[in-house]
Scaffold this active site. Structure first.
Site, PDB file in Angstrom:
ATOM      1  N   LYS A  36      18.184  38.689 -19.856  1.00 34.88           N
ATOM      2  CA  LYS A  36      18.569  37.332 -20.256  1.00 34.88           C
ATOM      3  C   LYS A  36      18.738  37.219 -21.778  1.00 34.88           C
ATOM      4  O   LYS A  36      18.191  38.033 -22.533  1.00 34.88           O
ATOM      5  CB  LYS A  36      17.516  36.344 -19.748  1.00 34.88           C
ATOM      6  CG  LYS A  36      17.468  36.256 -18.214  1.00 34.88           C
ATOM      7  CD  LYS A  36      16.473  35.198 -17.762  1.00 34.88           C
ATOM      8  CE  LYS A  36      16.473  35.042 -16.242  1.00 34.88           C
ATOM      9  NZ  LYS A  36      15.541  33.959 -15.817  1.00 34.88           N
ATOM     10  N   TYR A  77      23.653  30.399 -10.329  1.00 34.56           N
ATOM     11  CA  TYR A  77      22.410  29.688 -10.006  1.00 34.56           C
ATOM     12  C   TYR A  77      22.635  28.492  -9.072  1.00 34.56           C
ATOM     13  O   TYR A  77      21.807  27.581  -9.023  1.00 34.56           O
ATOM     14  CB  TYR A  77      21.717  29.227 -11.291  1.00 34.56           C
ATOM     15  CG  TYR A  77      20.945  30.309 -12.011  1.00 34.56           C
ATOM     16  CD1 TYR A  77      19.913  31.003 -11.373  1.00 34.56           C
ATOM     17  CD2 TYR A  77      21.208  30.630 -13.349  1.00 34.56           C
ATOM     18  CE1 TYR A  77      19.173  31.991 -12.036  1.00 34.56           C
ATOM     19  CE2 TYR A  77      20.479  31.611 -14.021  1.00 34.56           C
ATOM     20  CZ  TYR A  77      19.457  32.287 -13.353  1.00 34.56           C
ATOM     21  OH  TYR A  77      18.723  33.247 -14.012  1.00 34.56           O
ATOM     22  N   ASN A 140      11.903  34.378 -19.101  1.00 30.39           N
ATOM     23  CA  ASN A 140      11.205  35.449 -18.386  1.00 30.39           C
ATOM     24  C   ASN A 140      11.966  36.774 -18.350  1.00 30.39           C
ATOM     25  O   ASN A 140      11.791  37.589 -17.447  1.00 30.39           O
ATOM     26  CB  ASN A 140      10.770  34.977 -16.996  1.00 30.39           C
ATOM     27  CG  ASN A 140      11.935  34.580 -16.113  1.00 30.39           C
ATOM     28  OD1 ASN A 140      13.090  34.694 -16.524  1.00 30.39           O
ATOM     29  ND2 ASN A 140      11.645  34.144 -14.911  1.00 30.39           N
ATOM     30  N   HIS A 143      16.762  38.742 -14.962  1.00 26.75           N
ATOM     31  CA  HIS A 143      17.165  38.210 -13.659  1.00 26.75           C
ATOM     32  C   HIS A 143      17.320  39.371 -12.688  1.00 26.75           C
ATOM     33  O   HIS A 143      17.810  40.434 -13.063  1.00 26.75           O
ATOM     34  CB  HIS A 143      18.507  37.465 -13.747  1.00 26.75           C
ATOM     35  CG  HIS A 143      19.051  37.199 -12.374  1.00 26.75           C
ATOM     36  ND1 HIS A 143      18.633  36.138 -11.604  1.00 26.75           N
ATOM     37  CD2 HIS A 143      19.908  37.908 -11.596  1.00 26.75           C
ATOM     38  CE1 HIS A 143      19.230  36.199 -10.425  1.00 26.75           C
ATOM     39  NE2 HIS A 143      20.011  37.269 -10.388  1.00 26.75           N
ATOM     40  N   GLU A 155      25.983  38.117  -5.780  1.00 25.12           N
ATOM     41  CA  GLU A 155      25.863  38.172  -7.240  1.00 25.12           C
ATOM     42  C   GLU A 155      26.636  39.349  -7.832  1.00 25.12           C
ATOM     43  O   GLU A 155      27.253  39.221  -8.893  1.00 25.12           O
ATOM     44  CB  GLU A 155      24.382  38.238  -7.634  1.00 25.12           C
ATOM     45  CG  GLU A 155      23.660  36.936  -7.320  1.00 25.12           C
ATOM     46  CD  GLU A 155      22.204  36.930  -7.754  1.00 25.12           C
ATOM     47  OE1 GLU A 155      21.712  37.930  -8.312  1.00 25.12           O
ATOM     48  OE2 GLU A 155      21.543  35.888  -7.538  1.00 25.12           O
TER      49      GLU A 155
END
Ligand code: IDP
Ligand code: MG
Length: 184
Positions: A36, A77, A140, A143, A155
């Protein structure tokens, strides 16, 4: 028939016995993983790829850096679009370059979830990527596709449309090259 079966990606890795009878269908999968933006900005991408290479027991078959558009992020998302943190999530995911990757291997979707660790780093097990590199639930580090049937394939198709997936011999070196180029 054999050539036809080989075309079906879910049958890759299929073995046959000496008489030519199918004896096993292995669970070869692809999963979409991405470092990310905030972890990219901290300079953690290469170290995270090192953990993936060491722990995943899979091959990296595609890697690129790009800043996701709002449209791409919202599609990626989509399942979370009713959550209170959706706006913040999209803003964060589109805030700079990510390192998008496809990894391929036996049961790789679930394995990657294990190596990543829990969504909230406060709950992440020792040695997991989120324990090592995440700062908060919203920041975090990585992904990874979830294990819902069809999620990973969806995805991979969103982020790597019309790609030919070829094993990358040295994913760590490739990550180094790409992140240097993205930072320049
Ligand atoms: P996952 O990334 O572990 O699959 P998801 O539930 O799919 O977790 O959520 C996607 C991302 O949304 C998470 O990685 C996290 O960064 C963010 N997120 C999830 N829950 C929260 C929350 O309660 N507050 C803020 N961000 C959240
Ligand atoms: Mg998820």
């Amino acid at each position: 028939l054999f050539i036809f079966l080989n075309e079906l990606s879910w049958l890759r890795g299929m073995g046959s016995d000496p008489t030519g009878c199918i004896i096993s269908v292995m669970n070869m999968q692809k999963t979409f993983l991405a470092i990310k933006p905030k972890a990219m900005q901290r300079g953690d991408a290469v170290d995270i790829v090192k953990v993936l290479e060491k722990s995943l027991g899979a091959e990296c078959v595609a890697m690129k850096t790009y800043t996701p558009s709002k449209e791409l992020a919202e599609k990626h998302y989509e399942a979370l679009n009713d959550k209170p943190f959706f706006g913040e999530l999209i803003e964060s995911f589109t805030s700079g370059p990510i390192l998008g990757m496809v990894w391929q291997g036996e049961n790789v979707v679930a394995k990657a979830r294990e190596v990543m660790g829990a969504t909230n780093p406060a709950d992440a097990a020792e040695g997991t990527i989120r324990k090592l590199f995440a700062k908060s639930i919203g920041d975090n580090a990585i992904h990874g596709s979830d294990t819902e049937p069809g999620s990973a394939q969806r995805e991979v198709e969103i982020h790597f449309p019309a790609s030919d997936f070829t094993p990358i011999a040295d994913p760590v070196a490739e990550a180094q090259k790409l992140t240097q180029a993205a930072a320049a």
